[in-house]
Structures are given as structure tokens and as C-alpha cells.
Design an enzyme around this catalytic site. Structure first.
Site, PDB file in Angstrom:
ATOM      1  N   PHE A  48    -136.004  20.353 -44.432  1.00 43.31           N
ATOM      2  CA  PHE A  48    -136.753  18.899 -44.650  1.00 43.31           C
ATOM      3  C   PHE A  48    -138.036  19.238 -44.298  1.00 43.31           C
ATOM      4  O   PHE A  48    -138.494  20.225 -43.759  1.00 43.31           O
ATOM      5  CB  PHE A  48    -135.762  17.913 -43.546  1.00 43.31           C
ATOM      6  CG  PHE A  48    -134.901  16.991 -44.422  1.00 43.31           C
ATOM      7  CD1 PHE A  48    -133.937  17.545 -45.276  1.00 43.31           C
ATOM      8  CD2 PHE A  48    -135.075  15.573 -44.107  1.00 43.31           C
ATOM      9  CE1 PHE A  48    -133.008  16.438 -45.799  1.00 43.31           C
ATOM     10  CE2 PHE A  48    -134.213  14.788 -44.792  1.00 43.31           C
ATOM     11  CZ  PHE A  48    -133.137  15.128 -45.560  1.00 43.31           C
ATOM     12  N   ASP A  65    -133.269  -8.641 -37.493  1.00 44.21           N
ATOM     13  CA  ASP A  65    -132.634  -9.895 -36.680  1.00 44.21           C
ATOM     14  C   ASP A  65    -132.867  -9.689 -35.416  1.00 44.21           C
ATOM     15  O   ASP A  65    -133.283 -10.588 -34.646  1.00 44.21           O
ATOM     16  CB  ASP A  65    -131.258  -9.953 -37.122  1.00 44.21           C
ATOM     17  CG  ASP A  65    -130.936 -10.315 -38.590  1.00 44.21           C
ATOM     18  OD1 ASP A  65    -131.693 -11.059 -39.148  1.00 44.21           O
ATOM     19  OD2 ASP A  65    -129.915  -9.907 -39.101  1.00 44.21           O
ATOM     20  N   LEU A  75    -133.259   4.817 -52.708  1.00 37.41           N
ATOM     21  CA  LEU A  75    -133.842   6.268 -52.240  1.00 37.41           C
ATOM     22  C   LEU A  75    -133.139   7.251 -53.001  1.00 37.41           C
ATOM     23  O   LEU A  75    -132.046   7.353 -53.139  1.00 37.41           O
ATOM     24  CB  LEU A  75    -133.347   6.096 -50.684  1.00 37.41           C
ATOM     25  CG  LEU A  75    -133.445   7.299 -50.030  1.00 37.41           C
ATOM     26  CD1 LEU A  75    -134.854   7.726 -49.517  1.00 37.41           C
ATOM     27  CD2 LEU A  75    -132.718   7.344 -48.543  1.00 37.41           C
ATOM     28  N   ARG A  86    -141.983   9.189 -38.516  1.00 40.59           N
ATOM     29  CA  ARG A  86    -140.626   9.909 -38.367  1.00 40.59           C
ATOM     30  C   ARG A  86    -140.505  10.962 -39.427  1.00 40.59           C
ATOM     31  O   ARG A  86    -140.798  10.912 -40.540  1.00 40.59           O
ATOM     32  CB  ARG A  86    -139.616   8.700 -38.551  1.00 40.59           C
ATOM     33  CG  ARG A  86    -138.165   9.475 -38.423  1.00 40.59           C
ATOM     34  CD  ARG A  86    -137.249   8.327 -38.483  1.00 40.59           C
ATOM     35  NE  ARG A  86    -136.938   7.642 -39.734  1.00 40.59           N
ATOM     36  CZ  ARG A  86    -136.339   8.217 -40.859  1.00 40.59           C
ATOM     37  NH1 ARG A  86    -135.928   9.530 -40.582  1.00 40.59           N
ATOM     38  NH2 ARG A  86    -135.970   7.627 -42.098  1.00 40.59           N
ATOM     39  N   HIS A 133    -139.474   2.201 -46.201  1.00 39.91           N
ATOM     40  CA  HIS A 133    -138.320   2.899 -46.020  1.00 39.91           C
ATOM     41  C   HIS A 133    -137.704   2.745 -44.492  1.00 39.91           C
ATOM     42  O   HIS A 133    -136.622   2.503 -44.255  1.00 39.91           O
ATOM     43  CB  HIS A 133    -138.266   4.397 -46.182  1.00 39.91           C
ATOM     44  CG  HIS A 133    -137.006   5.394 -45.893  1.00 39.91           C
ATOM     45  ND1 HIS A 133    -135.911   4.885 -46.547  1.00 39.91           N
ATOM     46  CD2 HIS A 133    -136.900   6.257 -45.098  1.00 39.91           C
ATOM     47  CE1 HIS A 133    -135.123   5.511 -46.083  1.00 39.91           C
ATOM     48  NE2 HIS A 133    -135.673   6.716 -45.326  1.00 39.91           N
ATOM     49  N   ARG A 137    -143.755  12.932 -44.270  1.00 39.07           N
ATOM     50  CA  ARG A 137    -143.460  11.867 -45.355  1.00 39.07           C
ATOM     51  C   ARG A 137    -144.824  11.262 -45.547  1.00 39.07           C
ATOM     52  O   ARG A 137    -145.009  10.724 -46.908  1.00 39.07           O
ATOM     53  CB  ARG A 137    -142.470  10.972 -44.956  1.00 39.07           C
ATOM     54  CG  ARG A 137    -141.098  11.481 -44.981  1.00 39.07           C
ATOM     55  CD  ARG A 137    -140.118  10.770 -44.570  1.00 39.07           C
ATOM     56  NE  ARG A 137    -138.660  11.289 -45.058  1.00 39.07           N
ATOM     57  CZ  ARG A 137    -137.627  10.701 -44.702  1.00 39.07           C
ATOM     58  NH1 ARG A 137    -137.450   9.585 -43.990  1.00 39.07           N
ATOM     59  NH2 ARG A 137    -136.451  11.514 -44.912  1.00 39.07           N
ATOM     60  N   ALA A 167    -126.068   3.432 -34.758  1.00 37.05           N
ATOM     61  CA  ALA A 167    -126.409   3.226 -33.287  1.00 37.05           C
ATOM     62  C   ALA A 167    -125.530   2.392 -32.774  1.00 37.05           C
ATOM     63  O   ALA A 167    -124.959   2.674 -31.227  1.00 37.05           O
ATOM     64  CB  ALA A 167    -127.609   2.545 -33.125  1.00 37.05           C
ATOM     65  N   GLY A 168    -125.041   1.151 -33.098  1.00 35.22           N
ATOM     66  CA  GLY A 168    -124.106   0.026 -32.501  1.00 35.22           C
ATOM     67  C   GLY A 168    -122.822   0.780 -32.211  1.00 35.22           C
ATOM     68  O   GLY A 168    -122.266   0.595 -31.300  1.00 35.22           O
ATOM     69  N   GLN A 215    -142.909   3.498 -42.197  1.00 35.40           N
ATOM     70  CA  GLN A 215    -142.636   4.615 -43.138  1.00 35.40           C
ATOM     71  C   GLN A 215    -142.392   4.249 -44.548  1.00 35.40           C
ATOM     72  O   GLN A 215    -141.349   3.530 -44.874  1.00 35.40           O
ATOM     73  CB  GLN A 215    -141.586   5.437 -42.699  1.00 35.40           C
ATOM     74  CG  GLN A 215    -141.368   6.957 -43.639  1.00 35.40           C
ATOM     75  CD  GLN A 215    -140.605   7.737 -43.038  1.00 35.40           C
ATOM     76  OE1 GLN A 215    -139.354   8.000 -42.921  1.00 35.40           O
ATOM     77  NE2 GLN A 215    -141.465   8.957 -42.465  1.00 35.40           N
ATOM     78  N   SER A 234    -133.764   9.897 -37.933  1.00 40.02           N
ATOM     79  CA  SER A 234    -133.324   8.980 -37.921  1.00 40.02           C
ATOM     80  C   SER A 234    -131.781   8.792 -37.450  1.00 40.02           C
ATOM     81  O   SER A 234    -131.513   8.118 -36.507  1.00 40.02           O
ATOM     82  CB  SER A 234    -133.590   7.592 -38.842  1.00 40.02           C
ATOM     83  OG  SER A 234    -132.823   8.250 -40.144  1.00 40.02           O
ATOM     84  N   LEU A 235    -130.993   9.526 -38.012  1.00 39.11           N
ATOM     85  CA  LEU A 235    -129.710   9.612 -37.664  1.00 39.11           C
ATOM     86  C   LEU A 235    -129.453  10.311 -36.335  1.00 39.11           C
ATOM     87  O   LEU A 235    -128.571   9.819 -35.604  1.00 39.11           O
ATOM     88  CB  LEU A 235    -128.935  10.538 -38.591  1.00 39.11           C
ATOM     89  CG  LEU A 235    -128.826   9.823 -40.145  1.00 39.11           C
ATOM     90  CD1 LEU A 235    -127.859  10.767 -40.969  1.00 39.11           C
ATOM     91  CD2 LEU A 235    -128.310   8.294 -40.126  1.00 39.11           C
ATOM     92  N   THR A 257    -133.131  11.237 -51.676  1.00 40.58           N
ATOM     93  CA  THR A 257    -133.353  11.982 -50.447  1.00 40.58           C
ATOM     94  C   THR A 257    -134.462  12.997 -50.482  1.00 40.58           C
ATOM     95  O   THR A 257    -134.640  13.903 -51.573  1.00 40.58           O
ATOM     96  CB  THR A 257    -132.236  12.646 -49.743  1.00 40.58           C
ATOM     97  OG1 THR A 257    -132.211  13.342 -48.744  1.00 40.58           O
ATOM     98  CG2 THR A 257    -131.255  13.574 -50.802  1.00 40.58           C
ATOM     99  N   GLY A 278    -124.633  -5.310 -33.999  1.00 37.90           N
ATOM    100  CA  GLY A 278    -125.015  -4.554 -35.030  1.00 37.90           C
ATOM    101  C   GLY A 278    -123.760  -3.412 -35.094  1.00 37.90           C
ATOM    102  O   GLY A 278    -123.669  -2.760 -33.986  1.00 37.90           O
ATOM    103  N   GLY A 335    -123.906  -0.762 -37.164  1.00 37.43           N
ATOM    104  CA  GLY A 335    -124.274   0.574 -37.897  1.00 37.43           C
ATOM    105  C   GLY A 335    -124.030   1.749 -36.991  1.00 37.43           C
ATOM    106  O   GLY A 335    -123.431   1.644 -36.105  1.00 37.43           O
ATOM    107  N   HIS A 361    -141.239   5.984 -47.758  1.00 36.56           N
ATOM    108  CA  HIS A 361    -140.677   7.176 -48.288  1.00 36.56           C
ATOM    109  C   HIS A 361    -141.306   7.646 -49.614  1.00 36.56           C
ATOM    110  O   HIS A 361    -141.189   6.775 -50.653  1.00 36.56           O
ATOM    111  CB  HIS A 361    -139.069   6.847 -48.382  1.00 36.56           C
ATOM    112  CG  HIS A 361    -138.330   8.121 -48.454  1.00 36.56           C
ATOM    113  ND1 HIS A 361    -138.442   9.171 -49.595  1.00 36.56           N
ATOM    114  CD2 HIS A 361    -137.387   8.774 -47.454  1.00 36.56           C
ATOM    115  CE1 HIS A 361    -137.404   9.985 -49.383  1.00 36.56           C
ATOM    116  NE2 HIS A 361    -137.056   9.800 -48.154  1.00 36.56           N
TER     117      HIS A 361
END
Lengths: 235, 590
Positions: free
Chosen positions: B121, B224, B255, B401, B356, B289, B19-20, B243, B406-407, B257, B15, B17, B245
Site C-alpha cells: 500500500f 453526528d 471508492l 492517514r 474520503h 495519498r 470501532a464501536g 483526506q 484506518s481499520l 482501493t 455507533g 461500525g 482519496h
């Protein structure tokens, strides 16, 4: 029915590329071009091959040549591109085709890597963030938003002719993104690497890049700034 | 079977993204031989779509801000099934991780003082809920995910991480001791199948929003990692927690934001009423949310929805003025014009709750080590396997969440996984080599697909799956209706397992990948369905019409789903943070 003409090439079974015609039922909706490709793949021919991911114009996967103009399939509505009921989709020009609409982007990425697209700062990092004023940060607007879709570089005649030596609009936009960053201290080294007849100066200001950028960015302007910096450096 | 080519690394990350690439960067910087396998070029990963920001107590907007307040909000937001030790780690380490990103070059928006800009937020407070709304989400305009993902890719180039771009991981390779020793993967361009051998295999495969018909998620979010894990006997935790959104663009699913509401936007019904004032008198449009999404659905169900079918509500932004919209929310203006045909400077955007984020995933500890439970119910580490980001359930999000977390999750735990693996490699990792039967087991699914002559094609079954999930496992759920959905899935399973591939070519065969992805979607969907039916209470994002109350006596715990038996068990939530007192469960109001 929408008449769609697709560029097809399967290296395992085709001697040469050809165009294939599809008559697609869009249900009268103003779909995005990517939706049409998804429809064809699901309902007409599963072997049709293209790249896609975010489907909202931010990942840069589906840069294609659509009715003669480079753009992102996922944010190009039929109403914007189809004239006379015909949609012609070809791969981005100037790069080797792997299969159908998928091109080999290695050269494009290599030019991107060549500009060292990462922040360089010789001083030790502080315990918090490096400070940057809103005005300094504003210098990066119009530069950092690039999604590497390659629509610009593959519409540029200079890049078609010298894809190995001319960095191309996308790479140069990134080069300037770091030259313009108040936090970057490698200006001299960056300019030295660009100071040859090909890397920057093969840009002839044709501005195809500006016309096709799906994010509304202006690589020509960034290239102009680099030219000025290079010329100032020489004097 | 012919012998597969083997390539070996110290660490392999599946992956590319956020995290990877954060995990890969950590490992590559340590000098270990590190590879990233990504089914798309890394900057096409779904992190790129994150908009509003990354929440963290860096004390820019409020110099008094405290990571403990962020921790309190996150625990409350999770409806008390987030693990407090993990949340404590994320919130306290967060500032360091954010400053690192800034030092790498991430182009954050700035305050007049030159610090990182932070916006309000949902679910954010000062002083443990007592001090009013906080502004804790660090932003790069409304393109924070794009800025973050590109920055991480750029720094991986700098550190010479090896990328296998457009390679698809098919299944985990386990040795005779049950340890994970790499993956079998396909090079999409050539079709070659390769054994990618590794001492540490990190799943950073992201989410699976494509199990639903309407989702903010990219086409590539097909679960996956969940599919591979479940097939390999790894349990899945809290899979009922999805979740929705509040603000997906009506019709398109793209999306919008939460930062829109952070900047002062609000939701209105067909009467133009700011209805969140009734549901969440204090936080209003910046409630959790799950709370906002349910309120929107109730407005629609009670006949106050907008449009000819009364099936959506609207997000009003025009009162913020063109300057704020173009400087703080330029991407939203662009998306709204493209997908809703609405200029938010002039008119409100039609929106509807849209799938989401997967709060559940592979259970891990704070080092990213994948966990299972032994016969006695104790946690046990699965040797060789790690997970971080959306596919992992560490669990910092619990049942719901918070926006912007998440980021932070993917950066902090990508980094933590890399740090831990670096140390483990230095201490020495000895795993038994995979044998021929182990490799055959990992290749069995792919080989069966390549050889199958009869079956149904991928696209109609994918649509059928997405519609079952959309209809039976949405924002509000009931037992009877979910059982119908589970029965439909049960009949679909055999058909999905026997999906037929018409195109047998090798070069860039995306049909083959889509078949393999469908099977992963299915595993994720079935886990979701079975656990959602089992959890007979309402908590966070899981809202049961037949069990409307939170049931702390029976369900103040994680659910664990076991793919091999389709059984659901329970796992304790961690209530023992290291440096602060436990946040005790209480009624969750905004």
C-alpha cells in the site's frame, strides 16, 4: 419524465397501503433507482421513507422490490429495470411493513442468528493466526460476501410460508459459510441444529434466491451442500 | 415536558461500525452490561465499504517485518503531527489485534504458507524508509471492511451485546459536574425519545464525508459525534485535515482501493503518461495519498486531464490480467462496471481525488478518554466520555492517514477503549445523576425542531453546505477564498439552526433524522473551515496555495477548535514514544 409508482403506508395516518404516482424529472440521465428515491425525497415529498447507506451495493440497506424483482436500489440503473417508462417500487415482499418501503426485518435477522454465524473452534488459539491454505480459504468464496440485504429470503416462497421455521436462503448461506470453514470445529453441532423438516428441507430448489442476489451468490448451491452433509450424517 | 423513559447500562457505545463494535465486544466479554446505539443496522455502517485492507506488521509477507518500520511510515505519513506515543501503541499492539480478528473468523486471503495475505500500500517501507517498498496490508480480497464488520457483528451476537439498532443519538447528557452520563436518543421505528444512561459513553460515530458534495462516504456519514461533541463544549482537533482519496470513480465518487495500485496498477494522464514518476520518483503511485491527490489535480489543472472536459485521470489495471483482477480485486471490477461503465480488465477507470476521511476529531488519549485543555493549556480528561475510530483524533494519522491504517486504528483503539472502561468499571465509577435540567438541555435541540413552524427545508440547505465546502475547502486552499467560504457558512448557520420539519409523524421519520444530521454536518463543516483558514502553512492533506511550505516553527502542533467561541488554539504533539527513539521531523519525500 419518469413515471414512478411508490408503495406508501404511514401507520399513523393510513388505514391501508396505497400506491402513489410521481412524475420525476431525471434530466434524461440513467440514474440508479436510489438516486430517483433521493430526488423524490428532496424535491417532491420529504415524507417518502426508505433505508439507504453506502449507495454502492455493499451495505445491503436498500433491498427493494423494483418493477417486480428484488434488488438493491443503489446499483440498479433505470436502463436495466424500466420498461415502457414506468418504475414501480414496493417494499421487499413477505415481511411486515413499518412505513412506506421500510420493512421489519426482525424475522430475517432471527433466522440469521439461529445458525450461530460465528466461528467456533474448540482448540486454544495459537499466538499467530490459524493457518489456512488458499484452497481451504477458496471454499468461503461465494459465501462470506453476503450483505444481509434480504433480497433472497424475501423472494423465496418457502420463506414466505414459514419465515419462523425455514431458515431461508440468507441464513443457510451463512450456515454453510461456517460449515465450509476449515477453522471451524463445530460441524456436528451445527448440523444437529439444522436437522429437522423445516430448517433446511423446506427449500424446494425454486432458485429465486439465485436470480435476485445482487452479489451474484448462489444460496441454492450452499443449501445443496448442507443437505448432502445432513444426509451423510444420517447414514 | 413529559418524563423520558430511562434505560441504564455500564457502557454505551454510540455507533455500530468497526470501532464501536470492537469496543462493545471487549466490554461485553468482560460481563458488563453493554449496549450499542446505531442509527443503522450495524452491518450497514461505513466500515463495510473499506476495501484494500488493514495495515499491520504481522510478518507474513516479510518474516523480518518490524512494527517500528510501520511506526516510522505512519509518523512520516502524518507529516509529523501524529502523536508518537499513540502511533507506537497502535503499531506494536496491532499484530495481537489482527490475530484476534482472525481467531474470530475473519476470512483473510491467504499465502501459500497458509498465513494472512499482505499487499503493498502507499507510504509503506522496510527498514525506516531505506529498504524499499513493503507489503504490509492484510487483506480479505478487496472486501476487508465488509469481512471485518460482519465478523465483529457476529462475535457481538455470540457475546450477547445489546443492540439498539436504528436508534439515533441526539445529544450528550452532562451532569452538574460537567461529566458525560449518557445520551438522549430517538428510537427511529417508534419515534420515542429515551435517556440512555451510562457510566461510560463511547463515541464511535465515524466520519463526516458528507460535508463535501463529492465523497466516497456513505449517506450516513454526517458527523453526528462531532456535532454532539462541539455542542457540548468538547473541542475538535486537526479538523482542517481531510483526506482526498486519489481514486474515487469520476462522477460517482465511489471508492477504488489503493490496493489497485498496490497490486501493480498505475495512474495515467490523457497522453497515457505514468505521471507519478515525475512527482514521486521512488514510490511513484504508492506515495502518500495527499501527494498523489495533489499530483492528479496538478495534471488536470495543467491541461493533461482526460475526457472532453479534461477533468479527471485514469487508473490503468488491464495489464495485471483478468486472473489477478478477479481474484484480488473482484469488488473493484464490480464497482467499476456498475458506476464507471468500464471493465477494468479491458480499459482504465476514470478517477478523481474525492473526499474520503476525517483525520481530525475528538482529541483522546490512547485509552480513548476524550480530552479538553484547561486554562493553563494542560490536557484534562472529560469524565464519562470516550471516542474511538474516525470520530476520534488520538492522533495516529496527523495531517495525512496512510491507507490501511484506518481499520487498524478502529480495531486497536476500539479494543483499548473497551479494555480501559472495563478496568475503570471494576475500580468503580461514581458520577452524579443527571437532573431534570440536564436532560432538558440535552433534549432542547430535538424539542425545538419538533415545535418549529417556520424555516427552510433540509435538502436544499444540505446541498448548499456541501457545495460551499467542495468549492472553498478542497485539495488546494487559499486564505482569501476560504474567508469567503467562512462568510457563506456564517449566513447559513442561522438557517440550518432553524431548519423546518414538514413531516411531524413519529414512526420511522427519516426526515426528522436528516434535519438533526444536517446540524451535525454543519458543526463539522464550520470547524473545518475556520481551522483550515487559521493554519497558514501546508502540511499533509492541508495544502495552501498562499503558504506553500511546511512551517515547523509555528505549526508543528495540533489545532484545537472550540465550538462555543469559534476560537482556534494549539496543542502539543506527543514526541515521546515509550520504547523507541523519537522520529524527528524531516523533509517528507517519496
Amino acid at each position: 419524465m419518469l413515471q414512478v409508482s411508490l408503495y406508501r403506508y404511514n401507520p399513523e395516518s393510513d388505514d391501508a397501503p396505497h400506491m402513489e404516482e410521481f412524475s420525476v424529472d431525471t434530466g434524461g440521465k440513467d440514474l440508479m433507482v436510489l438516486d430517483v428515491l433521493e430526488l423524490i425525497k428532496a424535491d417532491y415529498d420529504g415524507s417518502v421513507t426508505y433505508r439507504r447507506s453506502c449507495r454502492e451495493g455493499v451495505c445491503g440497506s436498500d433491498g427493494l422490490n423494483i418493477n417486480g424483482k428484488n434488488g438493491l436500489a443503489c446499483i440498479t440503473p433505470l436502463s436495466e429495470t424500466v420498461k415502457g417508462g414506468k418504475l414501480v417500487i414496493r417494499p421487499l415482499p413477505g415481511l411486515p411493513v413499518i412505513r412506506d418501503l421500510v420493512v421489519d426485518m426482525s424475522l430475517f435477522y432471527a433466522q440469521y442468528e439461529k445458525v450461530q454465524p460465528y466461528l467456533q473452534n474448540a482448540s486454544p488459539a495459537p499466538a499467530i493466526e490459524r493457518l489456512q491454505s488458499p484452497e481451504e480459504r477458496a471454499q468461503l468464496d461465494g459465501l462470506y460476501e453476503c450483505i444481509l440485504c434480504a433480497c433472497c429470503s424475501t423472494s423465496c416462497p418457502s420463506f414466505w410460508w414459514n419465515p419462523d421455521r425455514f431458515i431461508g436462503p440468507a441464513g443457510l448461506l451463512q450456515a454453510y459459510r461456517f460449515l465450509a470453514d476449515s477453522r471451524d470445529t463445530a460441524t456436528e453441532g451445527r448440523l444437529a441444529k439444522l436437522d429437522d423438516p423445516f430448517s433446511v428441507f423446506r427449500c424446494h430448489g425454486i432458485q429465486n434466491c439465485v436470480n435476485v442476489c445482487p452479489k451474484g451468490l448462489n444460496p441454492t448451491k450452499a443449501i445443496g451442500h448442507i443437505r448432502t452433509m445432513l444426509l451423510n450424517r444420517a447414514t | 415536558m413529559s418524563v423520558m423513559r430511562t434505560i441504564s447500562f455500564d457502557g454505551v457505545i454510540v455507533g455500530g461500525g468497526g470501532a464501536g463494535m470492537r469496543a462493545a465486544l471487549q466490554l461485553a466479554q468482560s460481563g458488563y452490561k453493554t449496549a450499542v446505539i446505531s442509527k443503522v443496522f450495524p452491518t450497514r455502517s461505513h466500515t463495510v465499504s473499506a476495501q484494500g485492507g488493514i495495515t499491520c506488521a504481522i510478518a507474513s509477507d516479510d518474516p523480518q517485518d518490524d512494527w517500528r518500520w510501520h511506526m516510522y511510515d505512519t509518523v512520516k505519513g502524518s507529516d509529523y503531527i501524529g502523536d508518537q506515543e499513540a502511533i507506537e501503541y497502535m503499531c506494536s499492539v496491532g499484530p495481537e489485534a489482527i490475530f484476534e480478528l482472525e481467531h474470530m473468523g475473519l476470512p483473510f486471503s491467504r499465502t501459500e504458507e497458509g498465513r494472512i495475505y499482505q499487499r503493498p500500500f502507499g507510504g509503506q517501507s522496510k527498514n525506516y524508509g531505506e529498504g524499499g517498498q513493503a507489503a504490509r496490508t492484510c487483506a480479505a480480497a478487496d472486501r476487508t471492511g465488509h469481512a471485518l464488520l460482519h465478523t465483529l457483528y457476529q462475535n457481538n451476537i455470540k457475546n450477547e451485546t445489546v443492540f439498539f439498532n436504528e436508534w439515533f443519538a441526539v445529544d450528550l447528557v452532562k451532569n452538574q459536574d460537567g461529566a458525560v452520563v449518557g445520551v438522549v436518543a430517538i428510537c427511529i421505528e417508534t419515534g420515542e425519545t429515551v435517556y440512555v444512561k451510562s457510566k461510560a459513553t463511547v463515541f464511535a460515530t465515524g466520519g463526516a464525508g458528507r460535508i463535501y458534495a463529492s465523497t466516497t462516504n456513505a449517506h450516513i456519514n454526517t458527523g453526528d459525534g462531532m456535532g454532539m461533541a462541539l455542542r457540548a463544549g468538547v473541542p475538535a482537533q486537526d479538523m482542517e485535515m481531510w483526506q482526498f482519496h486519489p481514486t474515487g470513480i469520476y462522477g460517482a465518487g465511489t471508492l477504488v482501493t489503493e490496493g489497485c495500485r498496490g497490486e501493480g496498477g498505475y495512474l495515467v494522464n490523457k497522453d497515457g503518461e505514468r505521471f507519478m514518476e515525475r512527482y514521486a520518483p521512488n514510490a511513484k503511485d504508492l506515495a502518500g495519498r495527499d501527494v498523489v491527490a495533489r499530483s492528479m489535480v496538478l495534471e488536470i489543472l495543467e491541461g493533461r486531464g482526460c475526457g472532453p472536459n479534461g477533468d479527471h485521470v485514469k487508473l490503468k489495471l488491464d495489464h495485471l490480467g483478468e486472473d489477478v483482477l478477479e481474484s484480488r480485486l473482484p469488488g473493484i471490477c464490480e464497482l467499476s462496471r456498475t458506476f464507471a461503465h468500464v471493465d477494468p480488465v479491458k480499459e482504465p477507470i476514470p478517477v478523481v481525488p474525492t473526499c474520503h476521511y476525517m483525520m481530525g476529531g475528538i482529541p483522546t488519549n490512547v485509552h480513548g478518554q476524550a480530552l479538553t485543555v484547561d486554562a493553563a493549556g494542560n490536557d484534562s480528561v472529560i469524565p464519562g466520555l470516550y471516542a474511538c475510530g474516525e470520530v476520534a483524533c488520538v492522533s495516529v494519522h496527523g495531517a495525512n492517514r496512510l491507507g490501511g491504517n484506518s481499520l487498524l486504528d478502529l480495531v486497536v483503539f476500539g479494543r483499548a477503549s473497551g479494555l480501559f472502561i472495563e478496568k475503570a468499571l471494576r475500580d468503580g465509577i461514581e458520577l452524579r445523576e443527571a437532573g431534570q435540567t440536564d436532560l432538558e438541555a440535552a433534549s432542547a435541540r430535538l424539542n425545538a425542531l419538533n415545535e418549529r413552524e417556520q424555516g427552510e427545508p433540509v435538502a436544499p440547505m444540505r446541498q448548499e453546505l456541501q457545495e460551499i465546502m467542495q468549492n472553498h475547502f478542497g485539495v488546494f486552499r487559499t486564505g482569501e477564498f476560504m474567508r469567503e467560504g467562512i462568510a457563506k457558512l456564517a449566513t447559513l448557520r442561522g438557517r440550518v439552526e432553524n431548519v423546518v420539519l414538514a413531516d411531524r409523524s413519529s414512526a420511522f421519520n427519516t426526515s426528522r433524522i436528516e434535519c438533526l444530521e444536517l446540524q451535525n454536518l454543519f458543526e463539522t463543516a464550520e470547524a473545518t473551515a475556520i481551522v483550515a483558514e487559521a493554519r497558514d502553512e501546508s502540511r499533509g492533506a492541508h495544502a495552501r496555495e498562499d503558504f506553500t511550505e511546511r512551517d515547523d516553527e509555528n505549526w508543528l502542533c495540533h489545532s484545537l477548535y472550540h465550538g462555543d467561541t469559534k476560537q482556534v488554539s494549539k496543542r502539543s504533539v506527543n514526541f515521546t514514544p515509550r520504547t523507541v527513539d523519537t522520529f524527528q521531523p524531516k523533509a517528507r519525500t517519496y
